[in-house]
Design a protein around this motif. Structure first.
Motif, short mmCIF file in Angstrom:
data_model
loop_
_atom_site.label_atom_id
_atom_site.label_comp_id
_atom_site.label_asym_id
_atom_site.label_seq_id
_atom_site.Cartn_x
_atom_site.Cartn_y
_atom_site.Cartn_z
N SER A 39 17.90 -9.01 -16.55
CA SER A 39 16.48 -8.74 -16.28
C SER A 39 16.32 -7.99 -14.97
CB SER A 39 15.71 -10.06 -16.23
OG SER A 39 14.37 -9.85 -15.87
N SER A 40 17.11 -8.37 -13.97
CA SER A 40 17.06 -7.68 -12.67
C SER A 40 17.52 -6.24 -12.80
CB SER A 40 17.93 -8.44 -11.66
OG SER A 40 17.95 -7.78 -10.42
N ALA A 43 14.88 -4.00 -14.60
CA ALA A 43 13.70 -3.69 -13.79
C ALA A 43 13.91 -2.44 -12.93
CB ALA A 43 13.35 -4.88 -12.90
N LYS A 106 9.78 0.94 -23.24
CA LYS A 106 9.79 -0.20 -22.33
C LYS A 106 11.23 -0.71 -22.16
CE LYS A 106 5.29 -0.16 -22.08
NZ LYS A 106 4.61 0.29 -20.85
N ALA A 108 11.99 -3.05 -19.72
CA ALA A 108 11.96 -4.34 -19.03
C ALA A 108 12.48 -5.46 -19.93
CB ALA A 108 10.54 -4.66 -18.59
N GLU A 109 13.30 -6.33 -19.33
CA GLU A 109 13.78 -7.55 -19.99
C GLU A 109 13.12 -8.72 -19.26
OE1 GLU A 109 15.70 -7.90 -22.59
OE2 GLU A 109 16.32 -5.82 -22.89
N LYS A 110 12.07 -9.26 -19.84
CA LYS A 110 11.31 -10.30 -19.17
C LYS A 110 12.03 -11.65 -19.24
CE LYS A 110 6.76 -8.19 -19.72
NZ LYS A 110 5.37 -8.38 -20.18
N ILE A 111 11.81 -12.45 -18.20
CA ILE A 111 12.38 -13.79 -18.16
C ILE A 111 11.35 -14.71 -17.52
CG2 ILE A 111 13.52 -13.31 -15.95
CD1 ILE A 111 15.71 -15.26 -16.77
N ASN A 112 11.23 -15.92 -18.01
CA ASN A 112 10.27 -16.87 -17.47
C ASN A 112 10.62 -17.23 -16.02
OD1 ASN A 112 8.97 -16.94 -19.95
ND2 ASN A 112 10.14 -18.70 -20.66
N LYS A 113 9.60 -17.55 -15.25
CA LYS A 113 9.82 -17.88 -13.83
C LYS A 113 10.73 -19.09 -13.68
CE LYS A 113 5.45 -16.03 -12.06
NZ LYS A 113 4.18 -16.35 -11.37
N ARG A 116 14.31 -18.09 -14.47
CA ARG A 116 14.90 -17.32 -13.40
C ARG A 116 15.28 -18.21 -12.22
NH1 ARG A 116 12.96 -15.32 -8.87
NH2 ARG A 116 10.82 -15.87 -9.44
#
Length: 262
Positions: A39-40, A43, A106, A108-113, A116
């Motif tokens: 994910s990082s 971004a 897109k 972005a690879e989203k990850i929940n807070k 993470r």
């Protein structure tokens, strides 16, 4: 019961012992660590695409059936000259691309807070496990213990030679030499695009405050130095592989529990 570790001074000798924060008891979760690192990375990807007119700036057109030749768009000109070459179509030299990259994609690879945060805590705990650190290829034979905690006086060093002497006393210098010897030229066209060399990662230094140590130590091969507030999964687990050899300052260790508490 919390594990006790020593705090080492600039002479490489233990000064006193403290209890490790509970964050070092976090379960090992390589799946979450990998997600957080990817994910990082995602971004940082810059969107890119081709010009919508690329390959289309030509007078080429198909001559239609009945000519005894393929109905490929061809540059206008004499029938018996080099101008008979094809253009415009995707399979021709200089033609448009059939499926070009589009800037609206897109990446972005989203990850929940919470995921993470859990990944960072797990990666921090992995830095204290000798089997994981050794599995990454780090040289840990001369280390007195893990994790390595140093006094805050280390943050005030502002000369590179002093950091080298301290790392030798602490036993982490062989790992820095390993990174120096492991530098190699990248294969493929990547070496023409600003990334000619591949360098192994050596130690990670986590500090609570910069009093000159950043400039003094950043020139060592493979070494990364970061404020504890900017700590992330990619620094702790380069290439998604946990267990990086890490040196903590005392002030950074005291801030850990408040910053990354689950």
């Amino acid at each position: 019961m919390a594990k006790k570790v020593n705090i080492y001074g600039l002479d490489g000798e233990p000064l006193r012992s403290i209890k490790l924060p509970e964050i070092f008891d976090t379960p090992y979760r390589p799946d979450l660590i990998k997600r957080a690192v990817l994910s990082s990375r995602a971004a940082r990807i810059q969107p890119y695409g081709v010009n919508k007119n690329a390959g289309m700036r030509t007078t080429a057109e198909s001559r239609g059936p009945g000519m005894g030749i393929a109905r490929v768009p061809r540059v206008k000109g004499s029938r018996y000259s080099a101008a008979m070459r094809g253009a415009l179509a995707p399979m021709t030299v200089g033609g448009r691309r059939a499926h070009p990259p589009k800037p609206e994609k897109k990446y972005a690879e989203k990850i929940n807070k919470k995921e993470r945060r859990m990944a960072i805590c797990s990666a921090i705990a992995a830095t204290a496990q000798p089997e994981l650190v050794k599995q990454r290829g780090h040289k840990i034979e001369n280390l007195p213990e893990m994790p390595l905690i140093v006094s805050d006086e280390f943050q005030s060093i502002n000369v590179t030679s002093e950091t080298r002497d301290f790392f030798i006393k602490l036993g982490v210098w062989p790992d820095i030499l390993r990174a120096k010897k492991g530098k190699k030229i990248r294969s493929g066209k990547g070496k023409m695009r600003g990334r000619k060399y591949k360098k192994p990662k050596s130690i990670l230094v986590v500090i609570g405050e910069d009093r000159g140590i950043v400039k003094a130590s950043r020139n060592h091969p493979g070494l990364d130095i970061v404020n504890v507030r900017n700590l992330n999964a990619e620094l702790l687990a380069p290439g998604t592989i946990p267990g990086r050899l890490t040196v903590w300052t005392e002030s950074a260790l005291t801030q850990l529990q408040n910053l990354f508490a689950l």
